[in-house]
Design a protein around this motif. Structure first.
Motif, PDB file in Angstrom:
ATOM      1  N   ILE A   2       6.211   0.423  -2.407  1.00  0.00           N
ATOM      2  CA  ILE A   2       6.072   1.859  -2.192  1.00  0.00           C
ATOM      3  C   ILE A   2       6.251   2.548  -3.541  1.00  0.00           C
ATOM      4  O   ILE A   2       7.229   2.303  -4.250  1.00  0.00           O
ATOM      5  CB  ILE A   2       7.119   2.384  -1.204  1.00  0.00           C
ATOM      6  CG1 ILE A   2       7.067   1.596   0.109  1.00  0.00           C
ATOM      7  CG2 ILE A   2       6.921   3.872  -0.948  1.00  0.00           C
ATOM      8  CD1 ILE A   2       5.790   1.745   0.878  1.00  0.00           C
ATOM      9  N   LEU A  57       1.771   3.295  -0.272  1.00  0.00           N
ATOM     10  CA  LEU A  57       1.783   1.842  -0.229  1.00  0.00           C
ATOM     11  C   LEU A  57       0.661   1.283  -1.093  1.00  0.00           C
ATOM     12  O   LEU A  57      -0.505   1.649  -0.918  1.00  0.00           O
ATOM     13  CB  LEU A  57       1.611   1.373   1.226  1.00  0.00           C
ATOM     14  CG  LEU A  57       1.439  -0.126   1.482  1.00  0.00           C
ATOM     15  CD1 LEU A  57       2.699  -0.887   1.104  1.00  0.00           C
ATOM     16  CD2 LEU A  57       1.103  -0.370   2.957  1.00  0.00           C
ATOM     17  N   ILE A  95       8.324  -3.585   4.497  1.00  0.00           N
ATOM     18  CA  ILE A  95       7.211  -4.472   4.144  1.00  0.00           C
ATOM     19  C   ILE A  95       7.632  -5.934   4.243  1.00  0.00           C
ATOM     20  O   ILE A  95       8.754  -6.294   3.901  1.00  0.00           O
ATOM     21  CB  ILE A  95       6.716  -4.166   2.724  1.00  0.00           C
ATOM     22  CG1 ILE A  95       6.364  -2.683   2.603  1.00  0.00           C
ATOM     23  CG2 ILE A  95       5.532  -5.020   2.351  1.00  0.00           C
ATOM     24  CD1 ILE A  95       6.110  -2.238   1.177  1.00  0.00           C
TER      25      ILE A  95
END
Length: 797
Positions: A203, A209, A233
């Motif tokens: 990020i 992202l 993630i």
């Protein structure tokens, strides 16, 4: 956060704290995936200690030693590591195959510097110095430095590289493949990163992202979204996943559906996700249990694991500053040892999430709502089913009453299976084998276990219970005295094998060709002994009729005819362990190696563990000794002779016995001195057996001609405790090699713990079993069965 609050970075810090915690292939979390074996491990929630539990598809969950409290775990290709609470040490476990036995834990680090953010890659391990946030490395292929000074955050590792974010918010990487990843992130300000096998996602400071690295399967094709729309993630070999906010569902891309984004599990909210290889696992928000899914190019399959409730986040000290508040009920989840900080950006609504689906639903799939007529049909169907079941239950009740009234007088000893009595906390968490959840540390004495008061059951018929891990036998055979006399040539001396707790044992051959061992009560008993021998016969008959396990002697049947009392067992071709260790005429045979000796001890310990932990009511053998451990034709050890065994209901207090019984040299000092009998009394006896196996000495022996009697405990325990094990090892066995020596030491230290004077200081049999499993795994590894790909780790002290 680890970025200093300078003017240049103050604004960046504000954005960084908005990003939720991220977990992946080699990042610190409360769950970890081991790529090569599909093993998933997690830190238990609401438990003390906060030990690690692991599971694989289709297998029961199992604990790993040592059972300390851990704050985080991280998984690599062939192994995983756990950082102990406080950060002053970490341990690693090899997990390269599909068995439920890991190689023993290796303590890689123990020092005065506390660590945090432990990260595991293919063969490297790294972590932050908690005080300075410099990076430290262990192992690796020589391309990693020992330390990197400075201040870093978001440490992560992949195959052949590790990366962190410096205080300038720029990604820096190390290792053979690290330069390519670092170049890909050049001039991009990142708030957090997570590594997969050969790619990294993260990020940005702005909350978007992005992914860099290998894109062989579309794993870099991250979906577009708004700022801070994705968190949590997790990256695998060929795919990437992230938790989508604010609904907490998972979106994945790469390796499936032509690389397009897809939802592997529809409608389920997750607190966190981890990945390794093709496997991804998430912690369900509703109950903190684990759901996993596996993808290939064409399919998504949901994998059910038997893991109980796992910590939803890393527990930190209560005085820690949580930027976005404290996770609900975190003090209870951390068992009063800390709190969990709420991930910034996670949804805060109190709406109950939908229950997890039983299987993965394909993307964009919908089901039409049922029509009113179909609902009515379902109600009638349910009514019909319930009525049918009720009718059948009533019929069964009538038949049972008829059977009880007319046939119960018939003397039959039914085989009985134990019902597993589950720990209350474990039962509330998940239906997992209790021995896999609530296990005291093998290095300290367990406490707080419930005790029982005994009552003798005699020969009464017992309830049939069909749960437990052992096999099931329908009923004991009833033999005539003439049949058994014929099988032993009228109990000829040439067929005599030895003596048991209530009679003499003979080898016999039944009319159908089966070889058996027959125990016959002595016929020339004094009047005052008759009642005692009858009680022993009835006791052993009751136990053998209801217990069946591969490491308990196999029971065939019995004879109760006039004054004759006989028990019939499977014949154990290789006799008693005692004879192989101590008979002057005997040769060591297969017992000439430490590996087979440890295997025999492990077999016997599993039999005793079954009696203590799985029999209902629990059973105390009371006469554990090497002559009651028999070896079959395959050298599998089995526990025998239940003439002195006791059982009873579960109550608070100790097992009490009116009179101590057993064999001198093996009897628990606390039992024969204070008449306090517990399962730890069997542990003491087994500790003596372990010392016999290690030293080759009898439980009580004389040192030289005319010497004073000496117990094997007094002979061996002081030398083992002083680190001089070699002085007392059986000289008839070749000295152990380097890895075998580690296994033998583990057995020796376990034996010393077992023969502590006080029962509270002895381990439970479940701990003894796990230590012997670890010792045998070390022996197997020393013989070349260990993986060449596993990392080399320093030994656990």
């Amino acid at each position: 956060m680890r970025i200093p609050l300078t003017v240049a970075t103050a604004a960046a810090v504000f954005l960084i704290v908005l990003v939720a915690d991220v977990e992946g292939f080699g990042s610190a979390a409360t769950m970890a995936v081991v790529d090569s074996s599909g093993t998933v491990c997690g830190i238990l929630a609401s438990a003390r200690p906060q030990s690690i539990l692991c599971a694989r598809a289709g297998q029961q969950a199992f604990s790993v030693l040592p059972s300390f409290s851990f704050e985080s775990v991280s998984g690599g290709r062939d192994f995983f590591c756990g950082l102990r609470s406080g950060g002053l040490s970490f341990f690693c476990w090899s997990a390269t195959d599909s068995s439920s036995i890991f190689l023993p834990a290796k303590r890689v680090y123990k020092g005065s510097v506390a660590l945090t953010d432990l990260s595991v890659g293919e063969d490297q391990i790294c972590a932050f110095d908690k005080n300075t946030t410099e990076i430290r490395w262990w192992r690796g292929d020589g391309t990693f430095p020992l330390t990197i000074p400075g201040e870093y955050q978001s440490l992560t590792s992949g195959r052949g590289f590790s990366c962190g974010i410096g205080n300038n918010t720029i990604v820096q990487c190390w290792g053979g493949r690290g330069s390519d990843i670092q170049s890909a992130f050049a001039n991009v300000s990142m708030a957090s990163i997570v590594a997969g096998d050969s790619h990294v996602c993260g990020i940005t400071i702005s909350g978007f992202l992005i992914c860099k690295g290998s894109n062989s399967s579309g794993q870099l094709n991250a979906p577009s979204g708004g700022a801070f729309e994705f968190s949590g993630i997790a990256l695998g070999l060929n795919h990437s996943c992230a938790i989508k906010q604010p609904n907490g569902t998972v979106l994945c891309w790469g390796g499936f559906a032509g690389g397009r984004p897809y939802s592997p599990v529809v409608g389920t909210m997750f607190e966190s996700i981890v990945a390794g290889g093709d496997l991804t696992c998430g912690l369900i928000t509703e109950n903190f249990t684990v759901m996993c899914w596996k993808t290939d190019r064409f399919n998504i399959s949901v994998i059910v694991l038997s893991l109980p409730k796992i910590l939803p986040g890393i527990c930190v000290p209560e005085q820690s500053t949580c930027k976005c508040g404290i996770f609900p009920d975190s003090e209870s989840l951390c068992s009063g040892s800390g709190i969990i900080c709420r991930p910034c950006g996670a949804p805060t609504n109190n709406l109950a999430p939908p229950p997890p689906p039983s299987a993965a639903e394909p993307p964009n799939s919908t089901l039409p709502p049922p029509s009113p007529s179909s609902k009515t049909s379902k109600w009638w169907l349910a009514f019909a089913i319930i009525g049918s079941v009720g009718t059948l239950a009533g019929l069964c009740a009538v038949l049972y009453c008829i059977w009880t009234c007319f046939f119960r007088r018939k003397k039959v000893h039914n085989s009985v299976q134990p019902t597993i009595s589950r720990n209350e906390n474990a039962a509330a968490a998940n239906p997992v084998d209790p021995s896999s959840i609530t296990i005291p540390s093998p290095f300290t004495s367990p406490s707080g276990s419930k005790s029982r008061i005994f009552r003798r059951h005699g020969s009464r018929i017992m309830r049939r219970q069909r749960s437990g891990p052992s096999s099931f036998k329908d009923r004991a055979e009833v033999f005539s005295f003439a049949d058994l006399a014929s099988a032993t040539k009228n109990f000829s001396l040439e067929f005599k094998l030895g003596a048991g707790s209530f009679g003499t044992v003979y080898k016999g051959k039944l009319a159908d060709g089966r070889e058996v061992a027959i125990k016959r009560s002595e016929s020339s008993l004094k009047a005052k002994k008759i009642e005692e021998k009858e009680s022993a016969f009835q006791s052993e008959l009751a136990f053998l009729s209801r217990l069946h396990h591969k490491h308990l002697v196999g029971f065939v049947g019995y004879c109760d005819e006039k004054e004759e009392r006989l028990l019939v067992y499977e014949y154990m071709k290789n006799g008693a362990l005692y004879d192989h260790l101590h008979s002057r005429a005997a040769e060591l045979g297969k017992l000439n190696s430490w590996g087979i000796r440890i295997k025999v001890l492990l077999d016997a310990s599993r039999g005793i563990e079954y009696l203590h932990s799985y029999a209902v009511p629990p059973i105390i053998h009371r006469d554990i000794k090497s002559s009651n451990i028999l070896l079959d034709g395959e050298w599998v050890a089995r526990v025998s002779d239940f003439g002195l065994s006791l059982m009873g209901p579960e109550v608070e207090g100790d097992y009490l016995s009116m009179r101590a019984a057993g064999t001198m040299g093996y009897m628990d000092p606390e039992y024969y001195g204070l008449h306090h009998l517990t399962t730890k009394s069997d542990v003491y006896g087994f500790g003596v057996v372990m010392l016999e196996v290690l030293t080759g000495r009898r439980a009580i022996f004389r040192e030289g001609e005319g010497g004073e009697p000496l117990s094997v405990v007094d002979f061996a325990a002081p030398s083992i405790a002083a680190g001089e094990l070699g002085r007392v090892l059986d000289p008839r066995v070749a000295p152990p090699g380097p890895r075998e020596a580690e296994a033998v030491e583990l057995v020796a230290y376990t034996a010393v713990h077992c023969v502590n004077l006080e029962g509270k200081d002895r381990p439970a049999m479940s701990d003894v079993v796990m230590n012997l499993e670890s010792a045998l795994a070390i022996c197997d590894a020393s013989n070349g069965s260990g993986s060449s790909n596993s990392i080399s780790l320093v030994s656990l002290d």
